[in-house]
Design a protein around this motif. Structure first.
Motif, PDB file in Angstrom:
ATOM      1  N   VAL A 149       0.842  -1.207   0.000  1.00  8.93           N
ATOM      2  CA  VAL A 149       0.000   0.000   0.000  1.00  8.93           C
ATOM      3  C   VAL A 149       0.872   1.251   0.000  1.00  8.93           C
ATOM      4  CG1 VAL A 149      -1.658   1.341   1.344  1.00  8.93           C
ATOM      5  CG2 VAL A 149      -1.962  -1.132   1.103  1.00  8.93           C
ATOM      6  N   LEU A 150       1.901   1.258   0.854  1.00 10.89           N
ATOM      7  CA  LEU A 150       2.790   2.422   0.929  1.00 10.89           C
ATOM      8  C   LEU A 150       3.503   2.667  -0.403  1.00 10.89           C
ATOM      9  CD1 LEU A 150       4.426   1.895   4.453  1.00 10.89           C
ATOM     10  CD2 LEU A 150       2.697   3.592   3.825  1.00 10.89           C
ATOM     11  N   VAL A 151       4.016   1.594  -0.992  1.00  4.66           N
ATOM     12  CA  VAL A 151       4.735   1.733  -2.262  1.00  4.66           C
ATOM     13  C   VAL A 151       3.790   2.188  -3.373  1.00  4.66           C
ATOM     14  CG1 VAL A 151       5.973   0.465  -4.065  1.00  4.66           C
ATOM     15  CG2 VAL A 151       6.542   0.091  -1.659  1.00  4.66           C
ATOM     16  N   THR A 152       2.576   1.650  -3.385  1.00  6.71           N
ATOM     17  CA  THR A 152       1.601   2.053  -4.404  1.00  6.71           C
ATOM     18  C   THR A 152       1.272   3.535  -4.291  1.00  6.71           C
ATOM     19  OG1 THR A 152       0.629  -0.166  -4.445  1.00  6.71           O
ATOM     20  CG2 THR A 152      -0.709   1.640  -5.317  1.00  6.71           C
ATOM     21  N   ILE A 153       1.056   3.989  -3.064  1.00  7.85           N
ATOM     22  CA  ILE A 153       0.788   5.416  -2.856  1.00  7.85           C
ATOM     23  C   ILE A 153       1.996   6.244  -3.282  1.00  7.85           C
ATOM     24  CG2 ILE A 153       0.359   7.194  -1.108  1.00  7.85           C
ATOM     25  CD1 ILE A 153      -1.228   5.097   0.460  1.00  7.85           C
ATOM     26  N   GLY A 154       3.185   5.759  -2.912  1.00  7.80           N
ATOM     27  CA  GLY A 154       4.402   6.475  -3.285  1.00  7.80           C
ATOM     28  C   GLY A 154       4.601   6.547  -4.786  1.00  7.80           C
ATOM     29  N   LEU A 155       4.307   5.451  -5.484  1.00 14.10           N
ATOM     30  CA  LEU A 155       4.440   5.454  -6.945  1.00 14.10           C
ATOM     31  C   LEU A 155       3.453   6.420  -7.586  1.00 14.10           C
ATOM     32  CD1 LEU A 155       4.909   1.632  -7.642  1.00 14.10           C
ATOM     33  CD2 LEU A 155       6.648   3.415  -7.795  1.00 14.10           C
ATOM     34  N   ALA A 156       2.277   6.534  -6.969  1.00 16.55           N
ATOM     35  CA  ALA A 156       1.280   7.473  -7.494  1.00 16.55           C
ATOM     36  C   ALA A 156       1.734   8.917  -7.306  1.00 16.55           C
ATOM     37  CB  ALA A 156      -0.067   7.248  -6.810  1.00 16.55           C
ATOM     38  N   VAL A 168      14.018   1.331   1.184  1.00 18.55           N
ATOM     39  CA  VAL A 168      14.308   1.431   2.620  1.00 18.55           C
ATOM     40  C   VAL A 168      13.640   0.310   3.418  1.00 18.55           C
ATOM     41  CG1 VAL A 168      14.650   3.922   2.506  1.00 18.55           C
ATOM     42  CG2 VAL A 168      12.384   3.023   3.096  1.00 18.55           C
ATOM     43  N   PHE A 169      12.572  -0.261   2.880  1.00 14.78           N
ATOM     44  CA  PHE A 169      11.897  -1.365   3.575  1.00 14.78           C
ATOM     45  C   PHE A 169      12.173  -2.712   2.905  1.00 14.78           C
ATOM     46  CE2 PHE A 169       8.713   2.140   4.664  1.00 14.78           C
ATOM     47  CZ  PHE A 169       9.320   2.403   5.883  1.00 14.78           C
ATOM     48  N   LEU A 170      13.269  -2.776   2.165  1.00  8.45           N
ATOM     49  CA  LEU A 170      13.607  -3.976   1.401  1.00  8.45           C
ATOM     50  C   LEU A 170      13.791  -5.202   2.290  1.00  8.45           C
ATOM     51  CD1 LEU A 170      14.351  -5.109  -1.424  1.00  8.45           C
ATOM     52  CD2 LEU A 170      16.729  -4.470  -0.944  1.00  8.45           C
ATOM     53  N   PHE A 171      14.275  -4.983   3.516  1.00  7.14           N
ATOM     54  CA  PHE A 171      14.608  -6.106   4.393  1.00  7.14           C
ATOM     55  C   PHE A 171      13.506  -6.410   5.407  1.00  7.14           C
ATOM     56  CE2 PHE A 171      18.991  -4.311   3.493  1.00  7.14           C
ATOM     57  CZ  PHE A 171      19.258  -5.230   2.489  1.00  7.14           C
ATOM     58  N   ALA A 186      10.032  -4.492  12.230  1.00  7.54           N
ATOM     59  CA  ALA A 186      10.811  -4.893  11.057  1.00  7.54           C
ATOM     60  C   ALA A 186      10.932  -3.743  10.060  1.00  7.54           C
ATOM     61  CB  ALA A 186      10.162  -6.103  10.389  1.00  7.54           C
ATOM     62  N   LEU A 187       9.859  -3.001   9.877  1.00  6.10           N
ATOM     63  CA  LEU A 187       9.922  -1.833   8.996  1.00  6.10           C
ATOM     64  C   LEU A 187      10.929  -0.815   9.527  1.00  6.10           C
ATOM     65  CD1 LEU A 187       6.106  -1.357   8.255  1.00  6.10           C
ATOM     66  CD2 LEU A 187       7.850  -1.987   6.581  1.00  6.10           C
ATOM     67  N   ALA A 188      10.884  -0.580  10.838  1.00  2.03           N
ATOM     68  CA  ALA A 188      11.801   0.386  11.445  1.00  2.03           C
ATOM     69  C   ALA A 188      13.250  -0.087  11.344  1.00  2.03           C
ATOM     70  CB  ALA A 188      11.418   0.616  12.907  1.00  2.03           C
ATOM     71  N   THR A 194      19.269   0.208   6.176  1.00  3.46           N
ATOM     72  CA  THR A 194      19.584   0.619   4.805  1.00  3.46           C
ATOM     73  C   THR A 194      20.285   1.974   4.726  1.00  3.46           C
ATOM     74  OG1 THR A 194      17.364   1.589   4.559  1.00  3.46           O
ATOM     75  CG2 THR A 194      17.664  -0.696   3.830  1.00  3.46           C
ATOM     76  N   LYS A 195      20.359   2.686   5.834  1.00  6.86           N
ATOM     77  CA  LYS A 195      21.007   3.999   5.815  1.00  6.86           C
ATOM     78  C   LYS A 195      22.457   3.872   5.352  1.00  6.86           C
ATOM     79  CE  LYS A 195      18.310   6.439   9.355  1.00  6.86           C
ATOM     80  NZ  LYS A 195      18.341   7.060  10.709  1.00  6.86           N
ATOM     81  N   GLY A 196      22.851   4.764   4.464  1.00  6.73           N
ATOM     82  CA  GLY A 196      24.217   4.765   3.963  1.00  6.73           C
ATOM     83  C   GLY A 196      24.440   3.855   2.775  1.00  6.73           C
ATOM     84  N   ASN A 197      23.457   3.020   2.453  1.00  9.17           N
ATOM     85  CA  ASN A 197      23.614   2.087   1.329  1.00  9.17           C
ATOM     86  C   ASN A 197      22.410   2.101   0.397  1.00  9.17           C
ATOM     87  OD1 ASN A 197      26.165   0.192   1.636  1.00  9.17           O
ATOM     88  ND2 ASN A 197      25.366   0.539   3.698  1.00  9.17           N
TER      89      ASN A 197
END
Length: 282
Positions: A149-156, A168-171, A186-188, A194-197
């Motif tokens: 849902v977050l990614v869909t909203i972001g893509l829009a 950033v939420f890849l893992f 897990a999201l946090a 992912t910071k720095g990479n």
């Protein structure tokens, strides 16, 4: 630490040829086959229900549809049947139940795959492969829905926000499967890790997308040249697990690279701290 994309990609491919990789391929293939049957059955059942409703409503001056509209719906139903060679005649509610059930089964298989690819053992599943499987599956499923849902909203919102959120939420699932986090934590954790990479991780995601596109090409070619729909579907079923497992293995290796480096770093309050042995004798 700079993430080694080449190492992650190499690990992704090499894990596919191990005993665990082959075992997981069979599992993903079976899950994908049942899910595809259920999804195609649901699509056909939904169109059939729509056509029946239109026929019941009637046509003409007193009906809700014109004869042309009803014929269009019937043609769409025929098209859907042709595009769904694996569909079976089941009630729509039954198809919905199977789709949902196997979405959970697929999530559980993903969690097991992450644990298998994170293990040094390649010829047998790790002992903890099924530990707390119900809990991690539910967290992975809900977390995956939230992320989608977050990614869909972001893509829009001009695309880039969606790409950023995905990176950033890849893992998300690695944190759930390997560290027993709930999906919120897990999201946090993924965001922090992912910071720095993130630019490098975007490169990894780009590689995964390219591999997925290449994997889709055979079935797309079959469809484009007018080949049998069943052949295109079968190719997709065979290639899909390979692409999915490659992505899981490569992402898990990238996660381990960053997590290992993070664990090896001294805490801030330890940096520069002096012990008794560090004080020179007078």
């Amino acid at each position: 630490m700079t993430l080694d994309i080449g190492r992650a990609v190499e690990e992704g491919f090499s894990r596919l040829t191990t005993r665990n990789g082959l075992l997981l391929f069979v599992v993903f293939l079976l899950v994908g086959a049942v899910s595809t049957v259920a999804q195609q059955s649901l699509s056909v059942a939904a169109f059939e229900s729509l056509v029946r409703a239109a026929e019941t409503a009637g046509t003409g001056a007193d009906g809700a549809f014109t004869p042309e509209q009803l014929e269009t719906l019937r043609e769409q139903l025929r098209t859907q049947r042709a595009a769904s060679p694996l569909a079976v005649d089941v009630p729509a509610i039954a198809a919905v139940a199977v789709v949902f059930l196997f979405a959970l089964v697929a999530e559980a298989a993903t969690m097991v795959a992450i644990r298998a690819f994170a293990s040094d053992t390649t010829d047998a599943l790790p002992a903890d492969a099924a530990d707390r499987l119900v809990s991690v599956t539910l967290n992975g499923f809900v977390g995956g829905v939230v992320l989608a849902v977050l990614v869909t909203i972001g893509l829009a919102l001009f695309v880039l926000p969606g790409v950023f959120l995905y990176v950033v939420f890849l893992f998300l699932r690695q944190e759930i499967a390997l560290r027993d986090r709930n999906f919120v934590d897990a999201l946090a954790e993924s965001y922090e890790l992912t910071k720095g990479n993130r630019i490098t991780l975007f490169g990894l995601v780009a590689v995964l997308v390219v591999v997925a596109i290449v994997g889709l090409l055979p079935s797309l070619v079959v469809t484009a040249v007018g080949g049998p729909t069943l052949v295109g579907t079968a190719i997709g079923l065979l290639v899909g697990p390979i692409v999915a497992l490659f992505g899981i293995a490569a992402t898990t290796n990238a996660y381990q690279q960053l997590r290992t480096h993070t664990a090896a770093e001294p805490a801030d309050d330890e940096v520069g701290a002096l012990g008794p042995d560090d004080i020179p004798e007078p």
